[in-house]
Design a protein around this motif. Sequence first.
Motif: not given
Lengths: 190, 190
Positions: A86-87, A92-94, A156-160, A175-177
Amino acid sequence: MPAKTDHDARRRDVSAAVWRVVAEGGFGALTLRSVAAELGASTGLVTHYFGSKQQLIRHALELAEDRTRASIPEVTDLRTALAAVLPTTPEVTEISRVWVSSWDVALAEPELHALERARYRRWRTRLRPLVIKAQSVGDLPPGDPGDLATGLAAFAHGLVVQALFDPTTYTPKRQLRILDTHLAALRPSD
Amino acid sequence: MPAKTDHDARRRDVSAAVWRVVAEGGFGALTLRSVAAELGASTGLVTHYFGSKQQLIRHALELAEDRTRASIPEVTDLRTALAAVLPTTPEVTEISRVWVSSWDVALAEPELHALERARYRRWRTRLRPLVIKAQSVGDLPPGDPGDLATGLAAFAHGLVVQALFDPTTYTPKRQLRILDTHLAALRPSD
DNA sequence: ACAGTTGCGTAACGGTTGTTATGTAATTGG
DNA sequence: CCAATTACATAACAACCGTTACGCAACTGT
């Protein structure tokens, strides 16, 4: 025989410039000249270390893979494994940005398409034992571990993607919640 | 005053060519000339109906939105709403391809970035009442409906991406099975 | 010290890009 | 019938693309 400069070090310089270009402008902005400009050098230097544009693209994807691996060190826990993609940090965002951006060219070119498919398969394979472990301790319901791994990777990827487009809404904490309540919802009661 | 040809019909011809180009080669392949060639016409015709490339891109995104809406008609059921975005038919596969492909350019250009963010927000808003309804009949656990909608949208889109890259593995049947077992796993056993 | 190799800037090449101007045929309203 | 307007092909344009070749400086092994 060989000349003075540290070949590998210079190559890493070019490599870093490639990453900066793709991280900022996506694969559509990746050109020999944009990399050269980012490096403050000439296109001759770039072609000296990377023969063609195909190799530049390839290298950018390898970089993304390397950085992904580096940011997810030896995970033995499902929640940690998913949280890692997750970004929630600039780094990780990058990386996420580059991956999502790569899908345009990866869908268009058969070779890159196959590479991306293989990458996804590897990820699910790595997720599988963690899923099985979670099932064995009652954190996940029974069922095909492959399907569960697919579903969790998808989540996970959809949330990304949503977080990349709406970072204000999807703060790292949120995101973590969302991940945690999702995992909690998947836990069978007793 | 006006000339002979049916302006709107001709515009739709160009529009269809734009869609074909993007559906096959992604946004990286979208150029004035590729559209003209696809249409068997000149670039002059394309610029006559769409002034600039920006407008071409914009139009391609509108087309994707229109087709998405057309393929998801008046859904009142959460499972159907999610299943509708999965690439289980050639039509939806094409649309999905275009959306995923658009993320490269959408991440790079602020205006398109904002458009995509708004689109995601609309989708979650549309999902929300369905989530609340599912909660009320015990199909989903209690909790923030917004977070649940985000999670379900994430699950669906993440599955879309994996299916696009691995259609052999993710047959329509398997996609729906994964969706159904996922929804079943989310149902609280009260 | 000299020949060979490497590092890399410079620049040319042919092709493609988006944009814009020009020309021309066809249609329409008065 | 004629002036005005539209439809669109043709093509020029500067900018940019990937690739390739050339040339020179600097280093190395002998």
